[in-house]
Design a protein around this motif. Structure first.
Motif, PDB file in Angstrom:
ATOM      1  N   ALA A   1      46.937  43.862  54.529  1.00  0.00           N
ATOM      2  CA  ALA A   1      46.238  42.795  53.809  1.00  0.00           C
ATOM      3  C   ALA A   1      45.850  43.273  52.425  1.00  0.00           C
ATOM      4  CB  ALA A   1      44.994  42.364  54.578  1.00  0.00           C
ATOM      5  N   SER A   2      46.319  42.589  51.406  1.00  0.00           N
ATOM      6  CA  SER A   2      45.894  42.859  50.035  1.00  0.00           C
ATOM      7  C   SER A   2      45.924  41.551  49.267  1.00  0.00           C
ATOM      8  CB  SER A   2      46.802  43.904  49.369  1.00  0.00           C
ATOM      9  OG  SER A   2      48.098  43.391  49.170  1.00  0.00           O
ATOM     10  N   GLY A   3      45.405  41.611  48.064  1.00  0.00           N
ATOM     11  CA  GLY A   3      45.298  40.402  47.259  1.00  0.00           C
ATOM     12  C   GLY A   3      43.845  39.969  47.203  1.00  0.00           C
ATOM     13  N   GLY A   4      43.089  40.518  46.261  1.00  0.00           N
ATOM     14  CA  GLY A   4      41.682  40.165  46.141  1.00  0.00           C
ATOM     15  C   GLY A   4      40.768  40.863  47.119  1.00  0.00           C
ATOM     16  N   VAL A   5      41.271  41.891  47.814  1.00  0.00           N
ATOM     17  CA  VAL A   5      40.407  42.691  48.687  1.00  0.00           C
ATOM     18  C   VAL A   5      39.587  43.602  47.785  1.00  0.00           C
ATOM     19  CG1 VAL A   5      40.327  44.403  50.534  1.00  0.00           C
ATOM     20  CG2 VAL A   5      42.095  42.635  50.560  1.00  0.00           C
ATOM     21  N   ARG A   6      38.269  43.499  47.862  1.00  0.00           N
ATOM     22  CA  ARG A   6      37.415  44.226  46.928  1.00  0.00           C
ATOM     23  C   ARG A   6      36.429  45.177  47.594  1.00  0.00           C
ATOM     24  NH1 ARG A   6      40.954  43.014  44.068  1.00  0.00           N
ATOM     25  NH2 ARG A   6      40.965  41.421  42.416  1.00  0.00           N
ATOM     26  N   ASN A   7      36.285  45.100  48.921  1.00  0.00           N
ATOM     27  CA  ASN A   7      35.315  45.965  49.589  1.00  0.00           C
ATOM     28  C   ASN A   7      35.669  46.108  51.066  1.00  0.00           C
ATOM     29  OD1 ASN A   7      34.098  43.632  51.021  1.00  0.00           O
ATOM     30  ND2 ASN A   7      33.307  43.080  48.990  1.00  0.00           N
ATOM     31  N   GLY A   8      34.872  46.926  51.768  1.00  0.00           N
ATOM     32  CA  GLY A   8      35.134  47.185  53.169  1.00  0.00           C
ATOM     33  C   GLY A   8      34.878  45.999  54.083  1.00  0.00           C
TER      34      GLY A   8
ATOM     35  N   LYS B   1      42.013  30.992  39.038  1.00  0.00           N
ATOM     36  CA  LYS B   1      40.944  30.129  38.520  1.00  0.00           C
ATOM     37  C   LYS B   1      40.202  29.404  39.636  1.00  0.00           C
ATOM     38  CE  LYS B   1      43.075  29.213  34.011  1.00  0.00           C
ATOM     39  NZ  LYS B   1      43.694  28.183  33.138  1.00  0.00           N
ATOM     40  N   THR B   2      40.923  28.627  40.426  1.00  0.00           N
ATOM     41  CA  THR B   2      40.283  27.802  41.458  1.00  0.00           C
ATOM     42  C   THR B   2      40.625  28.256  42.873  1.00  0.00           C
ATOM     43  OG1 THR B   2      42.128  26.208  41.372  1.00  0.00           O
ATOM     44  CG2 THR B   2      40.232  25.781  39.951  1.00  0.00           C
ATOM     45  N   LYS B   3      41.814  28.777  43.067  1.00  0.00           N
ATOM     46  CA  LYS B   3      42.208  29.209  44.413  1.00  0.00           C
ATOM     47  C   LYS B   3      41.560  30.549  44.723  1.00  0.00           C
ATOM     48  CE  LYS B   3      46.134  27.988  45.941  1.00  0.00           C
ATOM     49  NZ  LYS B   3      47.592  27.790  46.052  1.00  0.00           N
ATOM     50  N   LYS B   4      40.973  30.651  45.909  1.00  0.00           N
ATOM     51  CA  LYS B   4      40.267  31.862  46.330  1.00  0.00           C
ATOM     52  C   LYS B   4      41.015  32.556  47.465  1.00  0.00           C
ATOM     53  CE  LYS B   4      37.003  30.683  43.479  1.00  0.00           C
ATOM     54  NZ  LYS B   4      36.900  31.365  42.171  1.00  0.00           N
ATOM     55  N   THR B   5      40.674  33.809  47.677  1.00  0.00           N
ATOM     56  CA  THR B   5      41.301  34.579  48.754  1.00  0.00           C
ATOM     57  C   THR B   5      40.994  34.014  50.133  1.00  0.00           C
ATOM     58  OG1 THR B   5      39.396  36.050  48.908  1.00  0.00           O
ATOM     59  CG2 THR B   5      41.185  36.718  47.423  1.00  0.00           C
ATOM     60  N   GLY B   6      39.816  33.388  50.265  1.00  0.00           N
ATOM     61  CA  GLY B   6      39.384  32.882  51.557  1.00  0.00           C
ATOM     62  C   GLY B   6      38.430  33.799  52.287  1.00  0.00           C
ATOM     63  N   PHE B   7      38.141  34.975  51.743  1.00  0.00           N
ATOM     64  CA  PHE B   7      37.224  35.877  52.444  1.00  0.00           C
ATOM     65  C   PHE B   7      35.825  35.278  52.585  1.00  0.00           C
ATOM     66  CE2 PHE B   7      40.335  39.198  51.096  1.00  0.00           C
ATOM     67  CZ  PHE B   7      40.672  39.616  52.374  1.00  0.00           C
ATOM     68  N   ASP B   8      35.415  34.449  51.651  1.00  0.00           N
ATOM     69  CA  ASP B   8      34.110  33.791  51.770  1.00  0.00           C
ATOM     70  C   ASP B   8      34.107  32.717  52.850  1.00  0.00           C
ATOM     71  OD1 ASP B   8      33.039  35.365  49.796  1.00  0.00           O
ATOM     72  OD2 ASP B   8      33.273  33.886  48.191  1.00  0.00           O
TER      73      ASP B   8
ATOM     74  N   VAL C   1      54.890  43.600  56.382  1.00  0.00           N
ATOM     75  CA  VAL C   1      54.685  42.920  55.104  1.00  0.00           C
ATOM     76  C   VAL C   1      53.306  43.279  54.559  1.00  0.00           C
ATOM     77  CG1 VAL C   1      56.195  40.959  55.641  1.00  0.00           C
ATOM     78  CG2 VAL C   1      53.756  40.801  56.135  1.00  0.00           C
ATOM     79  N   ASP C   2      53.236  43.400  53.267  1.00  0.00           N
ATOM     80  CA  ASP C   2      51.966  43.523  52.552  1.00  0.00           C
ATOM     81  C   ASP C   2      51.753  42.164  51.916  1.00  0.00           C
ATOM     82  OD1 ASP C   2      49.939  43.982  50.674  1.00  0.00           O
ATOM     83  OD2 ASP C   2      50.570  46.041  50.312  1.00  0.00           O
ATOM     84  N   VAL C   3      50.823  41.376  52.461  1.00  0.00           N
ATOM     85  CA  VAL C   3      50.765  39.956  52.097  1.00  0.00           C
ATOM     86  C   VAL C   3      50.438  39.732  50.627  1.00  0.00           C
ATOM     87  CG1 VAL C   3      50.204  39.221  54.434  1.00  0.00           C
ATOM     88  CG2 VAL C   3      48.352  39.624  52.794  1.00  0.00           C
ATOM     89  N   ALA C   4      49.587  40.574  50.021  1.00  0.00           N
ATOM     90  CA  ALA C   4      49.232  40.421  48.603  1.00  0.00           C
ATOM     91  C   ALA C   4      49.086  38.948  48.245  1.00  0.00           C
ATOM     92  CB  ALA C   4      50.263  41.103  47.719  1.00  0.00           C
ATOM     93  N   GLY C   5      48.123  38.297  48.899  1.00  0.00           N
ATOM     94  CA  GLY C   5      47.981  36.858  48.771  1.00  0.00           C
ATOM     95  C   GLY C   5      47.275  36.417  47.499  1.00  0.00           C
ATOM     96  N   ALA C   6      47.177  35.094  47.365  1.00  0.00           N
ATOM     97  CA  ALA C   6      46.554  34.486  46.192  1.00  0.00           C
ATOM     98  C   ALA C   6      45.037  34.606  46.258  1.00  0.00           C
ATOM     99  CB  ALA C   6      46.965  33.014  46.097  1.00  0.00           C
ATOM    100  N   GLY C   7      44.431  34.720  45.086  1.00  0.00           N
ATOM    101  CA  GLY C   7      42.985  34.767  44.993  1.00  0.00           C
ATOM    102  C   GLY C   7      42.450  35.954  44.228  1.00  0.00           C
ATOM    103  N   GLY C   8      43.276  36.970  44.039  1.00  0.00           N
ATOM    104  CA  GLY C   8      42.871  38.139  43.266  1.00  0.00           C
ATOM    105  C   GLY C   8      43.439  38.056  41.860  1.00  0.00           C
ATOM    106  N   THR C   9      44.308  39.004  41.522  1.00  0.00           N
ATOM    107  CA  THR C   9      44.963  38.985  40.213  1.00  0.00           C
ATOM    108  C   THR C   9      46.126  38.009  40.231  1.00  0.00           C
ATOM    109  OG1 THR C   9      44.375  41.288  39.778  1.00  0.00           O
ATOM    110  CG2 THR C   9      46.210  40.371  38.519  1.00  0.00           C
TER     111      THR C   9
END
Length: 352
Positions: A256-263, A8-15, A199-207
């Motif tokens: 790196a995974s978790g809310g990765v949506r593009n190149g 909802k509020t926490k983002k991946t940080g890519f922005d 490690v595959d971080v699969a961080g917060a911000g995606g699903t």
């Protein structure tokens, strides 16, 4: 499930992360070399089709499509949790199809940490690896999901001992994979000490898997678990912050995974210290068109990555990991609070 299960509020940080533009790149875009060596396999690009599914005929069809695309583009692919294939051998084919269709790809086997705690050990790890002739074994960590899930089993006591056993005796690399909550540098350091290689971080911000289980709890009329899902919906370490925490404190291979949506997200992840990046959701959305549609999606992502590298003057992945990066906003605040200097990334790391 059609409900919105994103954070909802926490983002991946890519922005919050920006690659610094190079107005005179000094190379041609077609010169950009995406090749990488990952866990002993030479890959055409640092892209992973993330572990998603297995155990049903429908899953077998999806795995077949994804594996064919991975083989054609020479990238990595994971399978979903292999518990079903181990406990019901007649379902093993739903996982084996991946290696059958991708003989030259980097393939990750997959087991869950809770299963290790409940009795799985080296025997089951070997079965999982042999089932798909895997190059590495992912052990997925889903503590948040297990806590919220109505039938969940939040059991992790003894997990490190089983992980250490696998790291010492399995014969292929052990990779720890989160499922939406990321890794801290403290956890990553502890894993490195017991022999984990990545490690595959699969961080917060995606699903958010707390969100997924929240909606399941509603269907099962379990208000206590609904409440847990609401409270822990946004739990976890943002993806970009987790990449930095792990890559700057250990020598582990970082996916790196978790809310990765593009190149472009992938390029930012690599610049922050990842060795590869992974996606799942975009492929789930594109599989109705079969191998051709999945391949087109993958090629688009790789063109986005190649373009980002060109625009930073990065001819290869080593160059990209030396390129200047600006980190602002909540990600910078997180890293600063955790003892990392986000300003360091704004300065060029290129060799003089």
């Amino acid at each position: 499930m059609q409900q919105d299960v994103q954070f909802k509020t926490k983002k991946t940080g890519f922005d919050d992360v920006e690659l610094v533009h190079n107005a005179v790149p000094g190379i041609n875009r077609n010169d950009v070399d995406l090749r990488v060596k990952l866990f002993g396999r030479e890959l055409s690009a640092p892209l992973v089709i993330e572990s998603m599914t297995g155990g049903t005929p429908t899953a077998a069809k999806l795995n077949e499509v994804l594996a064919q695309a991975a083989e054609e583009l020479r990238i990595a692919i994971g399978v979903g949790s292999q518990r079903a294939g181990i406990e019901k051998p007649d379902l093993a084919y739903t996982y084996k199809i991946v290696r059958d269709k991708a003989p030259d790809a980097l393939v990750f086997a997959n087991l869950g940490a809770p299963q290790l705690v409940k009795g799985y050990g080296l025997k089951e790890m070997r079965k999982a690896v042999e089932m798909v002739d895997a190059d590495a074994l992912c052990i997925h960590l889903n503590s948040v999901q297990e806590c919220v899930q109505v039938e969940g089993e939040p059991l992790f006591r003894g997990a490190m001992d089983k992980i250490r056993e696998g790291a010492e005796q399995l014969g292929v690399p052990i990779v720890l994979k989160e499922t939406g909550a990321g890794f801290s540098h403290e956890t990553a350091t502890a894993l490195e000490k017991i022999g984990v290689q990545g490690v595959d971080v699969a961080g917060a911000g995606g699903t958010s898997w707390a969100a997924v289980e929240y909606y399941r709890a509603k269907e099962k009329e379990s208000p206590i678990h609904e409440r847990l899902g609401e409270v822990f919906w946004d739990w976890g370490i943002p993806t970009t912050a987790s990449i930095v925490e792990v890559s700057k404190s250990t020598k582990l291979t970082v996916i790196a995974s978790g809310g990765v949506r593009n190149g472009l997200h992938g390029a930012k992840a690599l610049a922050l210290g990842a060795s590869a990046f992974g996606l799942a959701l975009p492929f789930l959305k594109s599989t109705p068109g079969g191998v051709a549609e999945v391949r087109e999606k993958l090629e688009t992502i790789l063109l986005e990555l190649r373009t980002a590298m060109f625009l930073t003057g990065s001819e290869n992945l080593t160059d990209l990991q030396k390129a200047p990066v600006v980190i602002r906003g909540p990600t910078a605040e997180w890293l600063r609070a955790r003892g990392f200097d986000p300003g360091w990334y704004a300065r060029s790391r290129r060799s003089k």
